[in-house]
Design an enzyme around this catalytic site. Sequence first.
Site: not given
Length: 370
Positions: A54, A111, A51
Amino acid sequence: MRKTVALFLSGCVISMTAASTALADANITVDAATGEILSQEDAFQRWYPASLTKLMTVYVAFRMIKSGQVTLDTPIRITALSAKQPPSKMGYKAGSELTLDNALKIMMVKSANDVAMAVGETLGGSSDKFAGLMNAEAKRLGMTGSHFVNPNGLHSDDHYTTARDLAILTLHLRREFPEYAHYFDIEAIDYGGKKLQPNLNALIGRFQGADGMKTGFVCPSGYNLIGSATRNGRTIITVVLGELKLATRATKAAELLAKGFETKGSGTTIDALQPYGAPTRDVAVNMRQSVCSKESGSDTWDGKDLEGHIVQGSPYMNRMDREPAAEKVALLPTKVNSLGIDLNRIPVPVPRPERSSLTDASATRLKALN
């Protein structure tokens, strides 16, 4: 001869396994103002970002805002594809909409994979096209060891980066878009549930001066964290990849940040750092066996005991003895037309794929299939 080959292949397997173990915990710590490297370890080693991806999704969004293509009020629509993404997720129904502003907050705190996918599909037209934008920005920034295939970081062998590249991305986020720094130090979000969703970055509110940035985890990557902190006008960032335990990604980052504040610049900037670590650096480390096997004893923290689970193990972090400050996020109101039809439930049209002429080989395969 067969025995020699078998021994050679066995040695290769052992070497790769040993390399994966030895290369666990790639990291780099940098002075944000000067770009000088304060510490590093296997900074060019290919890694699965999970993640942390992101942050690139957010960077592309910021660039599109700056160019006038979108605004923070642009509606982000949850498509059927984004609704099907696995956790962590918000669980919004297909057809739901929220502003880009709220989507960014949710991505940085919870997230959420469904929201990140929706951002990519809305801003790029499709997940694949948005990945193309991500790769174009990575190339422009000089992230030479990175390749992205989706906006949320769910695992793919073709989706990878390095500690050095993530540090470059983080520096550009902070330098180019200081007006959006508040997205990275939100303590919690309130989306109308019974309890708040705290930021998965345990540094926020617990490490002195912490002001960013993002966490990430999939089994092949291990536990990752990009942390940043500012003290007395000096900002330090650190990238930690491949920790074996959830708790240690925060404590490791806190340790590197604390030591960074005590360290003068090395004189070598991240832009001048030359690649090292060949030949293994271009093979991504896969930590699944070390992190997610039954024998690994990996963490399964669910957010209920952050202070005792993580903070207690670090001399650089303090308990948060208060409720985290939360920002409210919500979906946009449902759109209903004069007939009472919920317009958010109408499927989003999908563009037809562009036709291309068939090569002789392709034509032959199609005839064989028919």
